[in-house]
Design a protein around this motif. Sequence first.
Motif, PDB file in Angstrom:
ATOM      1  N   LYS A  40      -0.300   5.886  -6.906  1.00 20.10           N
ATOM      2  CA  LYS A  40      -1.368   4.974  -7.315  1.00 20.10           C
ATOM      3  C   LYS A  40      -2.178   4.588  -6.097  1.00 20.10           C
ATOM      4  O   LYS A  40      -1.800   4.833  -4.962  1.00 20.10           O
ATOM      5  CB  LYS A  40      -0.758   3.756  -7.970  1.00 20.10           C
ATOM      6  CG  LYS A  40       0.224   4.105  -9.091  1.00 20.10           C
ATOM      7  CD  LYS A  40       0.237   3.103 -10.164  1.00 20.10           C
ATOM      8  CE  LYS A  40       1.275   3.442 -11.208  1.00 20.10           C
ATOM      9  NZ  LYS A  40       0.797   4.260 -12.270  1.00 20.10           N
ATOM     10  N   ASN A  41      -3.331   3.927  -6.348  1.00 19.71           N
ATOM     11  CA  ASN A  41      -4.140   3.465  -5.215  1.00 19.71           C
ATOM     12  C   ASN A  41      -3.602   2.132  -4.716  1.00 19.71           C
ATOM     13  O   ASN A  41      -2.608   1.615  -5.222  1.00 19.71           O
ATOM     14  CB  ASN A  41      -5.629   3.392  -5.602  1.00 19.71           C
ATOM     15  CG  ASN A  41      -5.937   2.321  -6.620  1.00 19.71           C
ATOM     16  OD1 ASN A  41      -5.198   1.350  -6.779  1.00 19.71           O
ATOM     17  ND2 ASN A  41      -7.043   2.486  -7.322  1.00 19.71           N
ATOM     18  N   ALA A  42      -4.277   1.550  -3.747  1.00 20.70           N
ATOM     19  CA  ALA A  42      -3.808   0.318  -3.125  1.00 20.70           C
ATOM     20  C   ALA A  42      -3.724  -0.852  -4.094  1.00 20.70           C
ATOM     21  O   ALA A  42      -3.039  -1.837  -3.826  1.00 20.70           O
ATOM     22  CB  ALA A  42      -4.711  -0.046  -1.953  1.00 20.70           C
ATOM     23  N   TRP A  60       2.712   1.673  -3.435  1.00 19.49           N
ATOM     24  CA  TRP A  60       1.789   2.141  -4.476  1.00 19.49           C
ATOM     25  C   TRP A  60       1.427   3.599  -4.237  1.00 19.49           C
ATOM     26  O   TRP A  60       1.364   4.398  -5.179  1.00 19.49           O
ATOM     27  CB  TRP A  60       0.541   1.280  -4.553  1.00 19.49           C
ATOM     28  CG  TRP A  60       0.677   0.017  -5.337  1.00 19.49           C
ATOM     29  CD1 TRP A  60       0.221  -1.223  -4.969  1.00 19.49           C
ATOM     30  CD2 TRP A  60       1.272  -0.178  -6.630  1.00 19.49           C
ATOM     31  NE1 TRP A  60       0.512  -2.155  -5.931  1.00 19.49           N
ATOM     32  CE2 TRP A  60       1.155  -1.544  -6.973  1.00 19.49           C
ATOM     33  CE3 TRP A  60       1.918   0.666  -7.525  1.00 19.49           C
ATOM     34  CZ2 TRP A  60       1.645  -2.070  -8.165  1.00 19.49           C
ATOM     35  CZ3 TRP A  60       2.405   0.136  -8.729  1.00 19.49           C
ATOM     36  CH2 TRP A  60       2.259  -1.219  -9.019  1.00 19.49           C
ATOM     37  N   SER A  61       1.197   3.984  -2.991  1.00 25.46           N
ATOM     38  CA  SER A  61       0.892   5.370  -2.677  1.00 25.46           C
ATOM     39  C   SER A  61       2.067   6.273  -3.041  1.00 25.46           C
ATOM     40  O   SER A  61       1.881   7.363  -3.589  1.00 25.46           O
ATOM     41  CB  SER A  61       0.558   5.530  -1.191  1.00 25.46           C
ATOM     42  OG  SER A  61      -0.633   4.851  -0.887  1.00 25.46           O
ATOM     43  N   TYR A  62       3.261   5.838  -2.740  1.00 21.72           N
ATOM     44  CA  TYR A  62       4.462   6.587  -3.079  1.00 21.72           C
ATOM     45  C   TYR A  62       4.564   6.815  -4.591  1.00 21.72           C
ATOM     46  O   TYR A  62       4.983   7.869  -5.049  1.00 21.72           O
ATOM     47  CB  TYR A  62       5.701   5.827  -2.573  1.00 21.72           C
ATOM     48  CG  TYR A  62       7.000   6.562  -2.751  1.00 21.72           C
ATOM     49  CD1 TYR A  62       7.398   7.522  -1.824  1.00 21.72           C
ATOM     50  CD2 TYR A  62       7.831   6.308  -3.838  1.00 21.72           C
ATOM     51  CE1 TYR A  62       8.588   8.197  -1.967  1.00 21.72           C
ATOM     52  CE2 TYR A  62       9.022   6.986  -3.981  1.00 21.72           C
ATOM     53  CZ  TYR A  62       9.399   7.925  -3.056  1.00 21.72           C
ATOM     54  OH  TYR A  62      10.590   8.602  -3.209  1.00 21.72           O
ATOM     55  N   TRP A 108       0.829  -1.209   0.000  1.00 24.88           N
ATOM     56  CA  TRP A 108       0.000   0.000   0.000  1.00 24.88           C
ATOM     57  C   TRP A 108       0.865   1.261   0.000  1.00 24.88           C
ATOM     58  O   TRP A 108       0.637   2.195  -0.768  1.00 24.88           O
ATOM     59  CB  TRP A 108      -0.933  -0.024   1.203  1.00 24.88           C
ATOM     60  CG  TRP A 108      -1.583   1.292   1.468  1.00 24.88           C
ATOM     61  CD1 TRP A 108      -2.510   1.930   0.704  1.00 24.88           C
ATOM     62  CD2 TRP A 108      -1.323   2.150   2.583  1.00 24.88           C
ATOM     63  NE1 TRP A 108      -2.859   3.136   1.277  1.00 24.88           N
ATOM     64  CE2 TRP A 108      -2.139   3.284   2.425  1.00 24.88           C
ATOM     65  CE3 TRP A 108      -0.495   2.053   3.692  1.00 24.88           C
ATOM     66  CZ2 TRP A 108      -2.137   4.333   3.350  1.00 24.88           C
ATOM     67  CZ3 TRP A 108      -0.505   3.087   4.612  1.00 24.88           C
ATOM     68  CH2 TRP A 108      -1.324   4.208   4.427  1.00 24.88           C
TER      69      TRP A 108
END
Length: 154
Positions: free
Chosen positions: A149-151, A144-146, A141
Amino acid sequence: MSTPEVKECLNDLVATQGLFYTKLHQAHWFIRGHHFFDLHVKLEEYYDEITEHMDATAERLLQIGGQPYSTLQEFIDHSSIKETLENKNIPEEPFIKAIVLDFEILRDDLKNAIDLIDESNDDVTVDMLIAQKAFVDQTIWMLWSYAGKNALGK
């Protein structure tokens, strides 16, 4: 409690964790880009954590009468994650995506191991693997956030 399938499952997990440690270390050395300083430190945290997971998994395997894989060749032969030489000098964004995809493979292996071992009523091993999976889920998570993007990586 300790079936041949459980031992094989844990051993394959040791191999995957061992190979992933090497790939994370490679990423730590070769990551380039504007976020080098942040990622260099974070990748070291990740491979240190994966090493602790591998050690715990191998020690649990020994406790239930197994013999963990311990050579690089065994890791390569039995890992769900594949060694990729092309990951050395690729741009930052694809590098992060490749790392996340490997974490997702590890997550799926942990899920499968938890399900299999839960059927054999080995609560100690299941608890250990659930804790490892919680780390992997959170890491996916966060990465992807970095990457913006979403989870689910979209």
